[in-house]
Design a protein around this motif. Structure first.
Motif, short mmCIF file in Angstrom:
data_model
loop_
_atom_site.label_atom_id
_atom_site.label_comp_id
_atom_site.label_asym_id
_atom_site.label_seq_id
_atom_site.Cartn_x
_atom_site.Cartn_y
_atom_site.Cartn_z
N THR A 1 1.69 15.22 -5.37
CA THR A 1 1.07 15.59 -4.09
C THR A 1 2.06 15.54 -2.93
O THR A 1 2.24 16.49 -2.19
CB THR A 1 -0.12 14.66 -3.79
OG1 THR A 1 -1.03 14.71 -4.89
CG2 THR A 1 -0.83 15.08 -2.51
N GLU B 1 1.90 1.78 -3.61
CA GLU B 1 0.81 2.36 -4.39
C GLU B 1 0.66 3.85 -4.09
O GLU B 1 0.49 4.67 -5.01
CB GLU B 1 -0.50 1.63 -4.08
CG GLU B 1 -0.57 0.22 -4.59
CD GLU B 1 -0.75 0.15 -6.09
OE1 GLU B 1 -1.04 1.19 -6.72
OE2 GLU B 1 -0.59 -0.95 -6.66
N ALA B 2 0.74 4.21 -2.83
CA ALA B 2 0.61 5.62 -2.46
C ALA B 2 1.78 6.44 -3.01
O ALA B 2 1.60 7.58 -3.46
CB ALA B 2 0.54 5.75 -0.93
N GLU C 1 1.25 7.12 -6.64
CA GLU C 1 0.25 8.18 -6.80
C GLU C 1 0.87 9.55 -6.53
O GLU C 1 0.59 10.53 -7.22
CB GLU C 1 -0.92 7.92 -5.86
CG GLU C 1 -2.10 8.86 -6.04
CD GLU C 1 -2.80 8.70 -7.36
OE1 GLU C 1 -3.57 9.61 -7.72
OE2 GLU C 1 -2.60 7.67 -8.04
N ASP C 2 1.74 9.62 -5.51
CA ASP C 2 2.44 10.88 -5.23
C ASP C 2 3.25 11.34 -6.43
O ASP C 2 3.21 12.52 -6.80
CB ASP C 2 3.38 10.71 -4.02
CG ASP C 2 2.65 10.75 -2.69
OD1 ASP C 2 1.48 11.17 -2.66
OD2 ASP C 2 3.26 10.35 -1.67
N GLU D 1 6.48 12.60 -15.67
CA GLU D 1 6.26 12.49 -14.23
C GLU D 1 7.54 12.80 -13.45
O GLU D 1 8.61 12.40 -13.83
CB GLU D 1 5.78 11.08 -13.87
CG GLU D 1 4.35 10.81 -14.28
CD GLU D 1 3.87 9.48 -13.79
OE1 GLU D 1 2.80 9.06 -14.21
OE2 GLU D 1 4.57 8.82 -12.98
N GLN E 1 0.83 -1.21 0.00
CA GLN E 1 0.00 0.00 0.00
C GLN E 1 0.86 1.26 0.00
O GLN E 1 0.48 2.28 -0.59
CB GLN E 1 -0.96 0.00 1.19
CG GLN E 1 -0.29 0.07 2.56
CD GLN E 1 -1.27 -0.14 3.70
OE1 GLN E 1 -1.99 -1.13 3.71
NE2 GLN E 1 -1.31 0.80 4.63
N ALA F 1 2.82 10.52 -9.55
CA ALA F 1 1.95 10.82 -10.68
C ALA F 1 1.25 12.18 -10.53
O ALA F 1 1.04 12.89 -11.52
CB ALA F 1 0.90 9.72 -10.85
N THR F 2 0.90 12.53 -9.30
CA THR F 2 0.12 13.75 -9.07
C THR F 2 0.94 14.91 -8.52
O THR F 2 0.49 16.05 -8.53
CB THR F 2 -1.03 13.47 -8.09
OG1 THR F 2 -0.48 13.08 -6.81
CG2 THR F 2 -1.93 12.35 -8.61
#
Length: 306
Positions: A233, A223-224, A227-228, A306, A220, A230-231
């Motif tokens: 964040t 995955e997070a 996402e960081d 990215e 997990q 990719a975005t």
């Protein structure tokens, strides 16, 4: 009964442990399999199982439309494939190089192959020899999709999950080095942890169940982290990088108190402190990945936004 016709054929160059496993899987699936190895004698067990032992590379590659290469590195595969006799025999045929090396070597080999009328695929084997031919095997491929599709039924003999990553020839090797980066960094961390634990009187058997618990929370986190990236964040809401640096410093202190080299953790701590110095102390640890990626030289093959 095998689903392969008698005309199905593959050649395997390189009969180390992985090469032998690949050839064995092809044989088990009923493909006519020709094998060759620089050191004589390694083909004996495979020949006894039905493989054809070739006396030369040229003879070996001439026996099949598809040649699979699995040797120690691209220096070794170049020495085999770029011999004039082998190069001539390969013209009009397909080479799948499952040798592990860096992406630029795959690109160089693909360019060479194109100059000599050879179709070139690159690949990476992401699981151990014991998985070959079983559902647990994982193979990654890159290069001409048409060539991959043409030989996909033969490659299915190798078992497991088979993924074509795209036409850019370096993508399989890029995945390989990135994934092995995870593996070997993790193994280095585990080895270091066992040394520190023993110095503190904790046995490896005592630590192992809790180490498995650490491993179980990683999916997990991976995955997070993706996402960081990719975005953009990089949220540090759950665990800011300032907190991470504090725990890293504790590990360094505990290690060096016992005279144990903490160089790997010092390097990780240094990267985290650089992120803090850039004003991102409230962010999560994946801000380190963003910092490192921004240091990459521009214009690299396959470089994403990215």
């Amino acid at each position: 009964m095998s689903s392969y016709t008698q005309e199905s054929a593959v050649t395997v160059l390189g009969l180390g442990p992985m090469g032998r496993a690949l050839a064995g899987a092809f044989l088990d699936a009923g493909l006519r399999t020709t094998v060759w190895n620089r050191t004589p004698g390694r083909d004996r067990a495979l020949v006894e199982r039905g493989a054809v032992g070739a006396a030369s590379v040229a003879e070996a590659v001439s026996a099949s439309e598809l040649t699979v290469v699995c040797v120690v590195d691209y220096d070794a595969s170049d020495a085999v494939l770029r011999h004039p006799d082998a190069t001539a025999a390969l013209k009009g045929r397909t080479v799948l190089n499952l040798t592990a090396d860096v992406p630029d070597r795959a690109r160089d080999s693909a360019a060479w192959a194109g100059e000599h009328g050879i179709t070139y695929l690159d690949g990476a084997i992401m699981t151990p020899t014991v998985t070959i031919g079983t559902p647990a095997a994982v193979f990654l491929y890159s290069g001409p999709e048409e060539a991959y599709r043409k030989h996909r039924s033969s490659l299915a003999a190798l078992g497991g999950t088979q993924t074509h990553l795209g036409e850019e020839i370096g993508r399989a090797a890029a995945h390989d080095v990135a994934l092995l980066d995870i593996f070997w960094t993790a193994m280095a961390g585990y080895a270091h942890a066992l040394a520190v634990a023993r110095a503190e009187g904790v046995t490896a058997r005592e630590l192992a169940p809790f180490a498995k618990g650490i491993a179980e929370i990683l999916p997990q986190i991976f995955e997070a982290g993706a996402e960081d990236m990719a975005t953009g964040t990089f949220s540090g809401e759950g665990n800011a990088i300032t907190s991470a640096v504090s725990s890293m410093a504790h590990i360094v202190h505990a290690s060096e108190r016992h005279g144990i080299d903490a160089g790997v953790m010092r390097a990780a701590e240094g990267q985290a402190r650089r992120v803090i110095g850039l004003g991102h102390g409230a962010d999560g640890f994946m801000r380190v990945a963003d910092m490192l990626a921004r240091q990459a030289r521009p214009g690299g093959a396959g470089q994403s936004a990215e």
